[in-house]
Design an enzyme around this catalytic site. Sequence first.
Site, PDB file in Angstrom:
ATOM      1  N   ASP A  31       7.897   5.140   3.769  1.00 42.71           N
ATOM      2  CA  ASP A  31       7.753   5.346   5.458  1.00 42.71           C
ATOM      3  C   ASP A  31       8.225   6.661   5.712  1.00 42.71           C
ATOM      4  OD1 ASP A  31       7.159   2.714   5.624  1.00 42.71           O
ATOM      5  OD2 ASP A  31       9.013   2.015   5.940  1.00 42.71           O
ATOM      6  N   GLU A  32       8.086   7.848   4.780  1.00 45.51           N
ATOM      7  CA  GLU A  32       8.312   9.161   5.151  1.00 45.51           C
ATOM      8  C   GLU A  32       7.020  10.353   5.202  1.00 45.51           C
ATOM      9  OE1 GLU A  32      11.227  10.642   5.765  1.00 45.51           O
ATOM     10  OE2 GLU A  32      12.328   8.930   5.796  1.00 45.51           O
TER      11      GLU A  32
END
Length: 284
Positions: free
Chosen positions: A228-229
Amino acid sequence: MSAPTATLLISCPDQQGLVAKIAHFIATHHGNIIHADHHTDFTNQLFLSRLEWSLEGFQLSRSQIGTQFSELAESLRANWQLHFSDCKPRMSIWVSKQDHCLLDLLWRQQAGDLPVEIPLIISNHDTLQPIAEQFNIDFYHLPINKESKARQEKQQLALLKQYNIDLVVLAKYMQILSPQFIAAFSSTINIHHSFLPAFPGANPYQRAYKRGVKIIGATAHYVTEELDEGPIIEQEVVRVSHRDSSDEFIRKGKDVERSALARAVRLHLQNRVLVYNHRTVVFD
């Protein structure tokens, strides 16, 4: 129907005269620019641009455009991409059990809102196979656990190659892709059910409910090795209140998940997203 177009996405060190040099290349070969958008990141001294021009009357063949532009690009120390509007990409949608993002993408593609072919759906469950059959799309059920993950990812990569897939969309696919998979196939968009960087990882709605937040959201981003980066393409939010239950958080969240993911996919397909320094410029 309008004439096909070519689009250049360019990033290079900032300097004087860049717009003129690139536009001159197109004009020299009798190209008519129909869209031009530029951005300068002054912090990193980087110039980013999207130029789209009509191929009607353009004097270079498609194969010649890249060859000849590469000479200019080298002098500018530029990274660049060349795309053609009538070359329709091929997209694979990956899902688990939730159908709202899958159905939304399929309906939009069927309505002509997404310029893409969708020949393949992959899932770690068989729950949504009837939807694939309804839309006449090939469906592969590849269950994944700790022991089978490496083997199944090899099968997934083989399917992407077999179907000539250009883009994977994780439409609520509740599995983490391995670094090995991402290294082999990097063009992947995910929808995360929170307004990142808040609440990454699992169960964001439940965590947001416990914190008593007043806004929840969804984030569509490119997939990288860091969970999720990845570079963010699109985000959307909706207000919530103390009157909303955790189930109401989820219901409202599904609405913004659908719209954020659809917009991100459309922007990608229209070649409006340029990734640099782990972030994006979106020429919308």
